[in-house]
Write a protein that holds these residues in place. Structure first.
Motif, PDB file in Angstrom:
ATOM      1  N   ASN A  24       0.811  -1.211   0.000  1.00  0.00           N
ATOM      2  CA  ASN A  24       0.000   0.000   0.000  1.00  0.00           C
ATOM      3  C   ASN A  24       0.848   1.266   0.000  1.00  0.00           C
ATOM      4  OD1 ASN A  24      -2.213  -1.618  -0.072  1.00  0.00           O
ATOM      5  ND2 ASN A  24      -2.723  -1.413   2.105  1.00  0.00           N
ATOM      6  N   ALA A  25       2.054   1.176   0.591  1.00  0.00           N
ATOM      7  CA  ALA A  25       2.950   2.330   0.571  1.00  0.00           C
ATOM      8  C   ALA A  25       3.362   2.633  -0.868  1.00  0.00           C
ATOM      9  CB  ALA A  25       4.172   2.060   1.442  1.00  0.00           C
ATOM     10  N   ALA A  26       3.697   1.600  -1.616  1.00  0.00           N
ATOM     11  CA  ALA A  26       4.083   1.784  -3.022  1.00  0.00           C
ATOM     12  C   ALA A  26       2.898   2.284  -3.841  1.00  0.00           C
ATOM     13  CB  ALA A  26       4.609   0.470  -3.592  1.00  0.00           C
ATOM     14  N   LEU A  27       1.721   1.721  -3.600  1.00  0.00           N
ATOM     15  CA  LEU A  27       0.512   2.139  -4.305  1.00  0.00           C
ATOM     16  C   LEU A  27       0.234   3.614  -4.029  1.00  0.00           C
ATOM     17  CD1 LEU A  27      -1.178   0.143  -6.004  1.00  0.00           C
ATOM     18  CD2 LEU A  27      -2.846   0.099  -4.170  1.00  0.00           C
ATOM     19  N   TRP A  37      -6.299   5.149   4.041  1.00  0.00           N
ATOM     20  CA  TRP A  37      -7.636   4.875   3.508  1.00  0.00           C
ATOM     21  C   TRP A  37      -7.723   3.428   3.006  1.00  0.00           C
ATOM     22  CZ3 TRP A  37      -9.511   3.760  -1.501  1.00  0.00           C
ATOM     23  CH2 TRP A  37     -10.902   3.866  -1.645  1.00  0.00           C
ATOM     24  N   ILE A  38      -6.669   2.978   2.329  1.00  0.00           N
ATOM     25  CA  ILE A  38      -6.661   1.588   1.829  1.00  0.00           C
ATOM     26  C   ILE A  38      -6.726   0.615   3.008  1.00  0.00           C
ATOM     27  CG2 ILE A  38      -5.464  -0.126   0.420  1.00  0.00           C
ATOM     28  CD1 ILE A  38      -3.956   2.157  -0.947  1.00  0.00           C
ATOM     29  N   ARG A  45      -3.492  -5.717   1.670  1.00  0.00           N
ATOM     30  CA  ARG A  45      -2.142  -5.244   1.983  1.00  0.00           C
ATOM     31  C   ARG A  45      -1.230  -5.165   0.761  1.00  0.00           C
ATOM     32  NH1 ARG A  45      -2.602  -9.002   6.775  1.00  0.00           N
ATOM     33  NH2 ARG A  45      -2.015 -10.538   5.232  1.00  0.00           N
ATOM     34  N   THR A  46      -1.295  -6.213  -0.081  1.00  0.00           N
ATOM     35  CA  THR A  46      -0.449  -6.236  -1.281  1.00  0.00           C
ATOM     36  C   THR A  46      -1.228  -6.852  -2.439  1.00  0.00           C
ATOM     37  OG1 THR A  46       0.446  -8.446  -0.834  1.00  0.00           O
ATOM     38  CG2 THR A  46       1.665  -6.591   0.093  1.00  0.00           C
ATOM     39  N   CYS A 293      -6.881 -15.282   0.502  1.00  0.00           N
ATOM     40  CA  CYS A 293      -5.618 -14.796  -0.050  1.00  0.00           C
ATOM     41  C   CYS A 293      -5.703 -13.333  -0.451  1.00  0.00           C
ATOM     42  CB  CYS A 293      -5.197 -15.651  -1.245  1.00  0.00           C
ATOM     43  SG  CYS A 293      -6.384 -15.650  -2.595  1.00  0.00           S
ATOM     44  N   VAL A 294      -6.901 -12.741  -0.345  1.00  0.00           N
ATOM     45  CA  VAL A 294      -7.120 -11.414  -0.919  1.00  0.00           C
ATOM     46  C   VAL A 294      -6.239 -10.342  -0.282  1.00  0.00           C
ATOM     47  CG1 VAL A 294      -9.067 -10.834   0.605  1.00  0.00           C
ATOM     48  CG2 VAL A 294      -8.917  -9.809  -1.678  1.00  0.00           C
ATOM     49  N   ARG A 295      -5.890 -10.478   0.988  1.00  0.00           N
ATOM     50  CA  ARG A 295      -5.044  -9.456   1.615  1.00  0.00           C
ATOM     51  C   ARG A 295      -3.647  -9.425   0.981  1.00  0.00           C
ATOM     52  NH1 ARG A 295      -6.922  -6.984   6.218  1.00  0.00           N
ATOM     53  NH2 ARG A 295      -8.779  -7.900   7.183  1.00  0.00           N
ATOM     54  N   ASP A 296      -3.207 -10.563   0.465  1.00  0.00           N
ATOM     55  CA  ASP A 296      -1.880 -10.634  -0.170  1.00  0.00           C
ATOM     56  C   ASP A 296      -1.926 -10.457  -1.684  1.00  0.00           C
ATOM     57  OD1 ASP A 296      -1.061 -11.342   2.379  1.00  0.00           O
ATOM     58  OD2 ASP A 296      -1.179 -13.495   1.934  1.00  0.00           O
ATOM     59  N   THR A 297      -3.017 -10.897  -2.313  1.00  0.00           N
ATOM     60  CA  THR A 297      -3.041 -10.959  -3.783  1.00  0.00           C
ATOM     61  C   THR A 297      -3.963  -9.915  -4.403  1.00  0.00           C
ATOM     62  OG1 THR A 297      -4.930 -12.482  -3.825  1.00  0.00           O
ATOM     63  CG2 THR A 297      -2.718 -13.470  -3.712  1.00  0.00           C
TER      64      THR A 297
END
Lengths: 352, 352
Positions: A24-27, A37-38, A45-46, A293-297
């Motif tokens: 999220n930092a990169a985003l 907000w994310i 997360r990613t 897996c959604v928090r990672d993918t």
């Protein structure tokens, strides 16, 4: 192998996620979207992208990801391309309208002289593809490959300042990710197979407006005002938990299981936060473990149910059971799987 | 009903062609393409467009055409929407990526709570959709709807002076037309049914470059140089006649028929002139009647095999046999049907 009826067996699975995860930092750096907000409203997360989010350069096509996942799934199943009787691929975002990505993937795997099918679908695509595979196996085939995936390259603008976008456009930048996953399916159990005890695939959208619209353009633009992207996130948030509950009960009924007999739940994966709310509302016993897996993918669309299944297989012991629950919200499809890990080729044999 | 094995039965068919036919004189006026050139090198006389070729205004979406054809096919079969267990739709040019045109069509027909499948496909789509239907019927369903169609609105530029285009772009303006067609399929014979005695669906593109590419764009353009339309007409002209011959022989072998037992041939329909050459090369007996529609409809892509079948049913008497031959040239699929008209519900009964 087992006295219970199976619709088909899953002999091996694999995933393909492009490049390094984007956090999220990169985003936030690239698109000017608030990291807080994310975290707070999306909870993902990613995610992975098959394109460079700074430059837009495409690094992985859908066929790249599908061929990679499919090759690994074959290896996991201990089967060769020559053992396959068919290939079914599902996606919302094919590389081209023609040739199909299914046929491009078949070519890369060295497949020939077999039927190939590409299912155009939203989040329920993997189950719809497995449903086609089930019917093909029932009609006499022995083994096939199911592949599912999506890529976002043509809907997210690299390097754009997204902070000025309306929330319903901005949401696309934080919800989705790219990926593909594959499963080798067989009529008879093969190796440490998973038996599919129930499969739900039911259109439920009569008279209901779309929750999501994804358009496409050709070389001309006969309808310049046509809506290209639309996401009714509020309706989706309202509807999906209830539909997920209905799917759980239909799958339990089909498989003739009680909630207490379910060891793993693979819930719908719109975002990290929505998954939490959906699982909480299902009323499954506390011992039922969640495989998400959604928090990672990120939400990888068609790939997602098979990504979850690929993860679940690492944990499922012989005899353990799982429910996969999928909701397609573009025109409302209820879908899911009731799965049971078998004991392996030897009686009481080598559990994974 | 019959002692011979049938893969499935076709209980009714129908077609939907938009607006009035556009003849070569009109095409010549609007796009500046020589009428004589079309007559001489293409041999297609008229085609239908779901958009006004002078202004580009869309008059018929794919869902409009599919719902119309499907409704008429149900009426022709004497069945109601409630009798259907599934819907399979094939197209290369869906109205949107999501929702699928299959689900939009299902909604318009009042269907709900049944599985729907959308096959992304080129010219072989109708046979691929029938193949999925065959497997679904074999796995326990009783009746379903197969719909297939394509529209050209996003690839042909209304009112453009096409005379300056390179031949490989110009050819798109004179080869293609819009349309949809539908077939009601059943496990058991129903009414004046046609029995499907053989179905061929086989990817044959390993290691072969695409004969046709059709691209699409989203809201961004990550690959600005990506090819949007490509047609290797020379390779297609060379390859299709030989592939058509192979398909005929495979279908005869599957159905256990001799060439002398074939009453009707439904050949590939790239253009009026190519159809003549292909049929001449098949070596079928002179009594075998050709059922073609391309000179009147243009190449309607996914719709075409069902448009031919819809025409053939007007002529086939009980006991008569037909071969439908389809070649997908974007990544090379061999497809086709071996069909036999049954005697109708009463023994020796009411032939159409």
């Amino acid at each position: 192998m087992t006295a219970r009826t199976a619709l088909m067996h899953i002999a091996g699975t694999a995933s393909a996620l492009p490049a390094e995860p984007v956090d999220n930092a990169a985003l936030s750096d690239i698109f000017g979207i608030s990291e807080g907000w994310i975290d707070l409203f999306v909870g993902t997360r990613t995610r992975h992208f098959g394109w460079d989010p700074a430059t837009g350069k495409v690094t992985h096509t859908l066929a790249d990801l599908c061929a990679e996942a499919a090759g690994r799934a074959l290896a996991a199943a201990g089967l060769a391309a020559a053992d396959l009787d068919f290939l079914v691929l599902s996606t919302a975002t094919p590389d081209t309208l023609l040739p199909t990505t299914a046929n491009e993937t078949a070519d890369r795997l060295g497949l020939n002289h077999l039927p190939t099918y590409q299912i155009q679908a939203g989040c329920s695509g993997a189950v719809q593809a497995l449903d086609v595979a089930r019917a093909l196996l029932a009609s006499g085939h022995h083994a096939g490959l199911v592949v599912a995936g999506d890529v976002t390259a043509r809907f997210l603008q690299a390097g754009q300042d997204a902070s000025a976008l309306a929330t319903q456009e901005l949401i696309n930048y934080v919800l989705f990710g790219d990926g593909a996953a594959a499963a080798v399916v067989t009529a008879e159990p093969h190796g440490d197979a998973v038996a599919v005890r129930g499969l739900l695939h039911r259109f439920a959208g009569r008279g209901r407006p779309p929750g999501q619209i994804v358009g496409w353009r050709g070389v001309t633009e006969p309808e310049p005002d046509r809506q290209m992207l639309f996401e009714d996130y509020k309706t989706i948030e309202e509807e999906v938990p209830a539909l997920a509950g209905e799917i759980v009960w239909e799958l339990l009924s089909t498989a003739d299981w009680t909630p207490q007999q379910v060891d793993f739940i693979l819930p719908p994966q719109l975002s990290g936060l929505m998954t939490e709310r959906i699982v909480a509302g299902l009323g499954l016993p506390p011992g039922c473990r969640e495989v998400s897996c959604v928090r990672d993918t990120g939400n990888t669309g068609n790939a997602l149910p098979l990504l979850q299944l690929d993860r679940a297989l690492d944990s499922m012991a012989p005899g353990e059971r799982a429910l996969s629950v999928v909701v397609e919200s573009s025109k409302w499809i209820k879908a899911g799987l009731a799965l049971e890990r078998l004991a392996g080729p030897e009686e009481g044999g080598r559990g994974r």
